[in-house]
Design an enzyme around this catalytic site. Structure first.
Site, PDB file in Angstrom:
ATOM      1  N   SER A   1      -6.048   8.982  28.875  1.00 56.43           N
ATOM      2  CA  SER A   1      -6.442   8.743  30.602  1.00 56.43           C
ATOM      3  C   SER A   1      -7.990   9.255  30.848  1.00 56.43           C
ATOM      4  O   SER A   1      -8.547   8.962  31.848  1.00 56.43           O
ATOM      5  CB  SER A   1      -5.599   9.478  31.299  1.00 56.43           C
ATOM      6  OG  SER A   1      -5.732  10.892  31.184  1.00 56.43           O
TER       7      SER A   1
ATOM      8  N   LYS B   1      -2.827  14.815  39.503  1.00 51.52           N
ATOM      9  CA  LYS B   1      -4.446  14.475  39.276  1.00 51.52           C
ATOM     10  C   LYS B   1      -5.026  14.334  40.700  1.00 51.52           C
ATOM     11  O   LYS B   1      -6.124  15.107  40.794  1.00 51.52           O
ATOM     12  CB  LYS B   1      -4.554  13.162  38.308  1.00 51.52           C
ATOM     13  CG  LYS B   1      -4.226  13.258  37.321  1.00 51.52           C
ATOM     14  CD  LYS B   1      -4.499  12.066  36.088  1.00 51.52           C
ATOM     15  CE  LYS B   1      -3.903  12.305  34.630  1.00 51.52           C
ATOM     16  NZ  LYS B   1      -4.246  11.210  33.880  1.00 51.52           N
TER      17      LYS B   1
END
Length: 825
Positions: free
Chosen positions: A678, A721
């Protein structure tokens, strides 16, 4: 013949004429009697007490008949007692007690042996032979009597002396011996002695029979079973096995009354028939009995009634836990369907999430809300398949598996069964326990679960199984396929604040004795604990810090004499009680930086900012990666470099720009391992920024996987996140387009504070992340790229190759002209 003589009362001992016995004398009166006898002719009367425990007997407590003895030896011992050796001489009967003060002085009639009538001699001789023969048999059976005694008895001609000698050495009761002593007739005495010895011989023969049987059994069994086998032999001889028969009858009654499957009933009846034919003390009987008890203890058809009131269940779930919307909704859906359908398969839920978010305690709340029993089995470290399915009965110490043991403990066939830490199971040479769980957690198969110990089908379809795990990657895919997985993300700061207010503070204040003391935690003080004294997704560490503050306040309250009735805990008080801050959160930099991009990552503590730094230095195209990066992350870095090279013309770069520089990609906190795809977009933005010298916006964070064509691919952990970006005071978060659906799980206040941009390509990411160059910036291609919309075309390597050849030709011409201009004139 009357005679005056001192008396010595004896305890549990009878002395016969012609018998020599040692005596230990300690009572004062008895010692005085011995001294009186020694000062006279050493004669003393030996009579037995009627009750041996009486220390100071009275005349009525002493038998009238006794034996006159002659003191052979007397020895005074250091402890004040006297050891005396006496020999019996003749019978005597007490006629009168003369003195009782210092010692007993009595007047007795001496009974010497009566003369034998010549007419009775043949009959008496026959009786003596019978007694001698019987005594010889007795000596053979009783190993405690020396064989030499039988030989000496054979040499005795006097019938009275023979009767007394035998009576002294045969193990009769005291009452029988006293009766023999009081029998003056020799004939009567021999007849009574013969009768008593016959009884003793019968007892000895039974004992011998028992010993013989036990000896045979000990040849097969270990010596440790000797006492048990002897007891069994005695019970067989006496015919008293009623207790074992009663137990068998009780088991038979339990089997008849127990509601269970027909297979289980037939099996128990068969096992009971085997048990009836076994010895109750044998090892196999213990195994069979244990099996029957285990099967009878299971709740085959015992169920608790479910609470099907949706509103009440929802209230209980909300009382115990804040948030956790998805698992609560699933439980309420199950209750709603069950209220409409008589029989449905129990759901198998797997709660996956970081530590401390309430997975285990939620299962307890589900138990309370549904009115079911609760059983928890920890699977952490389980590596033996037999721990799930049980051991076969052929093994010593075999027992059922954890599933059957749990149901036995619950006493109900429809409990809430929590399989805690299902991701922590491992495997070794003994088998794979996760493979055994496939049958347990399969709704299509667990209605006929077979435990190896029971070897019977057991219906688990009514059990509400709940599993907990911290991650899915260690759970085999076939096992995941059988469970309904509900992922629980970490709590937001606002949720932690509300949990602390509603649950943690009241609980800890009560546990630490401050329930009746006003303790006011301010919101900034709780946020101080959340941000700087804990680093976690759940609230376990937060509860520990609240408990620590509560203990310190309790100490202060006691120290102050319980006078202070109120405490206020603010940020300053928190820092004073707990010391300096333990953790920090990454936040946005003060200014835009070149080559510095804010990435996003998920750790066991929740989401966090993960800055990526890139430096470009002169070199030959080498790529250096630091920060303890995993293989996947290193491959993402290689893909990022390839993408930047493929867009070189769009960025206003020479196609061979990479041949003159080196790239150094670094992620701070180098001691912490990092991996995952990611961070791909983060590395691309940092590379482009460092190569072109264009700063990255300080208030922009991003996440997303990339491919070589510049597409932004979906990632996991989006909620954590974005919460990390929110804590880090980011204004914009760039996420993949395929993750747009996950925004529904985010709190509204977070989405209001953070602007979320949806990207499908890296070109869009670069345009949003890089600072727009000034108008006088020399790189027109870059300015055009950032001003464009959509996705630019990749580099045409044919055109790029022609461009490179043309540029090199011009360089060679320029170098040639330079050499001619500097030549000699």
């Amino acid at each position: 013949m009357a005679r005056k003589i001192p008396l010595l009362p004896l305890r549990e001992l009878i002395v016969f004429p012609h018998e020599v016995v040692p005596l230990f004398v300690g009572r004062e009166k008895s010692i005085n009697a011995l001294e009186e006898a020694m000062s006279a002719d050493r004669s003393i009367l030996l009579c037995a007490q009627k009750k041996a425990k009486v220390n100071d007997p009275r005349p009525e407590g002493i038998h009238a008949y006794g034996t006159i003895g002659n003191i052979i030896q007397l020895l005074r011992l250091p402890d004040g007692t006297v050891k005396v050796l006496v020999e019996g001489k003749s019978r005597a009967k007490i006629t009168e007690y003369l003195d009782e003060d210092r010692f007993f002085s009595v007047e007795v009639d001496v009974h010497d042996a009566e003369p034998i009538d010549p007419k009775e001699e043949p009959e008496l001789a026959a009786l003596m032979r019978s007694v001698q023969a019987t005594f010889e048999n007795y000596v053979k059976l009783n190993k405690r009597v020396p064989p030499e005694l039988a030989v000496s008895v054979q040499s005795i001609d006097n019938p009275s002396r023979m009767a007394d000698t035998i009576a002294a050495h045969v193990n009769f009761k005291l009452s029988a011996k006293q009766e023999l002593l009081e029998t003056e007739s020799v004939r009567a005495r021999l007849e009574k002695l013969y009768e008593l010895m016959q009884n003793e011989i019968e007892i000895l023969q039974v004992e011998k029979k028992i010993r013989t049987r036990v000896k045979k059994q000990m040849e097969k069994n270990q010596k440790e079973y000797y006492l048990n086998e002897q007891m069994q032999a005695i019970q067989k001889e006496l015919g008293s096995q009623d207790e074992f028969k009663n137990e068998l009858a009780e088991l038979e009654d339990k089997i008849r009354r127990k509601k269970m499957s027909q297979e289980a009933t037939d099996r128990l009846k068969k096992e009971l028939r085997k048990l009836k034919m076994m010895s109750p003390m044998s090892a196999e009987a213990t195994v069979v009995r244990n099996y029957i008890d285990t099967v009878l203890a299971l709740p085959w058809e015992d169920r608790t009634s479910n609470k099907l009131e949706i509103q009440a269940a929802e209230k209980i779930l909300d009382e115990d836990h804040y948030g956790l919307r998805k698992p609560k909704e699933r439980i309420l859906e199950y209750l709603a369907v069950q209220s409409l359908v008589n029989k449905i398969k129990g759901p198998i839920l797997c709660l996956v999430g970081p530590p401390g978010v309430g997975k285990t305690s939620l299962a307890k709340s589900v138990s309370r809300a549904t009115g079911r029993k609760f059983i928890r089995v920890s699977l952490g470290g389980v590596r033996d398949e037999a721990e799930i399915r049980g051991h076969r009965r052929t093994y010593i110490g075999a027992m059922p598996g954890k599933i059957i043991q749990g149901l036995r403990k619950a006493g109900s066939s429809n409990p809430v069964f929590l399989l805690d830490e299902i991701d922590k199971m491992s495997m070794d040479f003994r088998g794979d326990p996760s493979a055994a769980m496939l049958e347990v957690l399969d709704p299509e198969q667990n209605n006929a679960f077979v435990d190896h110990f029971l070897d019977l089908e057991y219906d688990l379809s009514d059990v509400l199984f709940m599993c907990t795990a911290n991650s899915l990657h260690t759970i085999p895919l076939p096992l995941q396929d059988r469970m309904e997985i509900i992922e629980l993300s970490g709590y937001t700061d606002d949720e932690k604040l509300k949990i602390a207010r509603q649950y943690l503070l009241p609980k800890q204040l009560e546990q630490n004795g401050l329930k009746n003391v006003e303790v006011n935690f301010t919101d900034p003080s709780i946020k101080e604990l959340i941000h700087y004294y804990t680093k976690e997704c759940g609230v376990r560490g937060l509860e520990r810090q609240v408990s620590s503050i509560s203990r310190k306040l309790a100490r202060e309250y006691i120290k102050d004499g319980r006078k202070k009735k109120a405490f206020k805990v603010d940020v300053r008080t928190t820092q004073k009680l707990l010391g300096p801050r333990k953790y920090r959160y990454n936040r946005a930099d003060a200014a835009d930086q070149v080559g510095m991009t804010n990435g996003l990552a998920v750790t066991i503590f929740g989401g966090d900012l993960l800055p990526a730094e890139v430096q470009v230095i002169p070199g030959k195209g080498k790529v250096t990666l630091t920060g303890k990066l995993g293989e996947v992350m290193q491959e993402s870095a290689q893909a990022a470099v390839t993408y930047v090279r493929s867009r070189s013309l769009a960025f206003g770069l020479e196609p061979d720009f990479h041949e003159h520089i080196d790239f150094h990609v670094h992620f701070p906190e180098g001691a912490v391992p990092k991996d995952g795809p990611s961070a791909g977009v983060t590395m691309v933005v940092s590379l482009v920024s460092a190569i072109l010298g264009v700063p990255v916006r300080k208030d922009v964070a991003m996440t997303g996987e990339i491919n070589l064509r510049g597409k932004v691919l979906p990632i996991g952990g989006l909620k954590d996140k974005i919460l990390a970006a929110f804590r880090g005071q980011m204004k914009t978060v760039i996420i993949p387009k395929d993750n747009e659906k996950d925004l529904v799980d985010l709190p509204k206040n977070v989405l209001k504070a953070v602007k979320v941009k949806i990207a499908s390509s890296l070109d869009e990411v670069l345009r949003w992340a890089l600072v727009t160059p000034d108008e006088d910036h020399p790189n027109l291609a870059l300015k055009n790229f950032l001003a464009e919309e959509g996705e630019s075309a990749p580099l045409n390597w044919v055109a790029a190759n022609e461009y490179l050849q043309e540029r090199r030709r011009k360089e060679r011409e320029r170098q040639g002209n330079g050499e001619r201009s500097h030549g000699p004139h």
